[in-house]
Design a protein around this motif. Structure first.
Motif, mmCIF file in Angstrom:
data_model
loop_
_atom_site.group_PDB
_atom_site.id
_atom_site.type_symbol
_atom_site.label_atom_id
_atom_site.label_comp_id
_atom_site.label_asym_id
_atom_site.label_seq_id
_atom_site.Cartn_x
_atom_site.Cartn_y
_atom_site.Cartn_z
ATOM 1 N N ALA A 39 0.841 -1.356 0.031
ATOM 2 C CA ALA A 39 0.025 0.083 0.005
ATOM 3 C C ALA A 39 0.958 1.235 0.035
ATOM 4 N N LEU A 40 1.945 1.233 0.930
ATOM 5 C CA LEU A 40 2.734 2.555 1.089
ATOM 6 C C LEU A 40 3.416 2.655 -0.453
ATOM 7 N N ALA A 41 4.003 1.467 -1.073
ATOM 8 C CA ALA A 41 4.442 1.423 -2.464
ATOM 9 C C ALA A 41 3.605 2.038 -3.306
ATOM 10 N N GLU A 42 2.387 1.660 -3.266
ATOM 11 C CA GLU A 42 1.342 2.044 -4.497
ATOM 12 C C GLU A 42 1.075 3.589 -4.323
ATOM 13 N N GLU A 43 1.137 4.047 -2.919
ATOM 14 C CA GLU A 43 0.717 5.438 -2.518
ATOM 15 C C GLU A 43 1.921 6.350 -3.037
ATOM 16 N N THR A 44 3.133 5.761 -2.841
ATOM 17 C CA THR A 44 4.062 6.779 -3.001
ATOM 18 C C THR A 44 5.224 6.466 -4.236
ATOM 19 N N GLY A 45 5.244 5.316 -4.730
ATOM 20 C CA GLY A 45 6.198 5.133 -5.723
ATOM 21 C C GLY A 45 7.357 4.520 -5.110
ATOM 22 N N ALA A 46 7.516 4.510 -3.765
ATOM 23 C CA ALA A 46 8.785 3.824 -3.320
ATOM 24 C C ALA A 46 8.926 2.407 -3.637
ATOM 25 N N THR A 47 10.021 1.883 -3.584
ATOM 26 C CA THR A 47 10.423 0.346 -3.823
ATOM 27 C C THR A 47 10.370 -0.517 -2.641
ATOM 28 N N PRO A 48 9.410 -1.369 -2.276
ATOM 29 C CA PRO A 48 9.560 -2.153 -1.199
ATOM 30 C C PRO A 48 10.590 -3.181 -1.192
ATOM 31 N N VAL A 49 11.578 -3.301 -0.325
ATOM 32 C CA VAL A 49 12.705 -4.478 -0.462
ATOM 33 C C VAL A 49 12.873 -5.011 0.928
ATOM 34 N N PRO A 50 13.708 -6.183 1.039
ATOM 35 C CA PRO A 50 13.939 -6.849 2.151
ATOM 36 C C PRO A 50 14.968 -5.727 2.981
ATOM 37 N N VAL A 51 15.095 -5.744 4.007
ATOM 38 C CA VAL A 51 15.994 -5.210 5.094
ATOM 39 C C VAL A 51 17.488 -5.327 4.427
ATOM 40 N N GLU A 52 17.893 -6.539 3.970
ATOM 41 C CA GLU A 52 19.235 -6.575 3.499
ATOM 42 C C GLU A 52 19.510 -5.758 2.329
ATOM 43 N N GLU A 53 18.649 -5.450 1.484
ATOM 44 C CA GLU A 53 18.763 -4.614 0.353
ATOM 45 C C GLU A 53 18.324 -3.205 0.354
#
Length: 220
Positions: A39-53
């Motif tokens: 939801a945050l990614a769709e709202e903002t255009g940010a890329t969700p990633v694993p913590v390691e990345e």
């Protein structure tokens, strides 16, 4: 600028919103996995990633998770970041409410951010720890505005500190240099500047008035 955000709570989420709106390339991670950030990614255009990345190629990394979770971050979590990466620590120590007693902070007298720095193995810049999350969205003002808020910023790496202060200026806030990380007790919880919504003059005054003794309510 490439920015990684570790933690998607109130501060992390709202920084994601503002920084993407300013055109930055933001990767965001949390402890529950990228699938929980859709939801945050769709709202903002940010890329969700694993913590390691989260830190990969990042010029700025924001670490905004509960203090007690810092030791649980993956080893080498900052590996792969850009040269000269500035690491922002937004965290606070709440021994009674959340974190439990941390001996190195209470017995050795480490500031919260120095303790965090040792676990991360990288210098940090302390900022946003006393900022109301909603103000990140609602209180930006242009430079010179009479009601522009100022945020204290502490750190030992002057180049990284300058980068963070410039980013905060772009977000719509003034900054006050609060000294090095060993001086960052001046902006820890229950100090005069913590949660202070005011300008440069009052923030500078509040930092000077801080007492180095840890308040009783913030001891484990």
């Amino acid at each position: 600028m490439k920015i990684g955000i570790i933690g998607a709570g109130n501060i992390g989420g709202n920084l994601t919103r503002r920084l993407t709106a300013l055109g930055h390339d933001v990767s965001v991670a949390n402890s529950r996995g990228p699938h929980t950030l859709t939801a945050l990614a769709e709202e903002t255009g940010a890329t969700p990633v694993p913590v390691e990345e989260a830190a990969r190629d990042a010029e700025v990394v924001v670490v905004t998770i509960p203090l007690k979770a810092i030791p649980d971050l993956p080893s080498g979590v900052l590996d792969g970041a850009a040269d000269g990466v500035a690491v922002i620590d937004t965290n606070n120590y709440y021994p009674r409410q959340r974190d439990g007693r941390i001996a190195a902070i209470e017995d050795e007298g480490l500031t919260e951010s120095r303790w965090t720095e040792r676990h991360l193995g990288h210098p940090v810049i302390k900022a946003f720890n006393g900022t109301y999350a909603q103000d990140i969205l609602e209180r930006p003002r242009p430079a010179g505005a009479p009601d522009r808020l100022a945020l204290p910023v502490a750190g030992d790496d002057e180049a990284a500190k300058a980068k963070v202060r410039s980013l905060i200026d772009d977000l719509g806030f003034d900054t006050v240099d609060a000294g090095g990380i060993d001086e960052s007790w001046r902006q820890q919880p229950d100090t005069p500047v913590y949660g202070l919504r005011s300008g440069v003059e009052n923030v500078t005054k509040a930092l000077a008035e801080a007492d180095p003794e840890r308040p009783a309510g913030f001891r484990g």
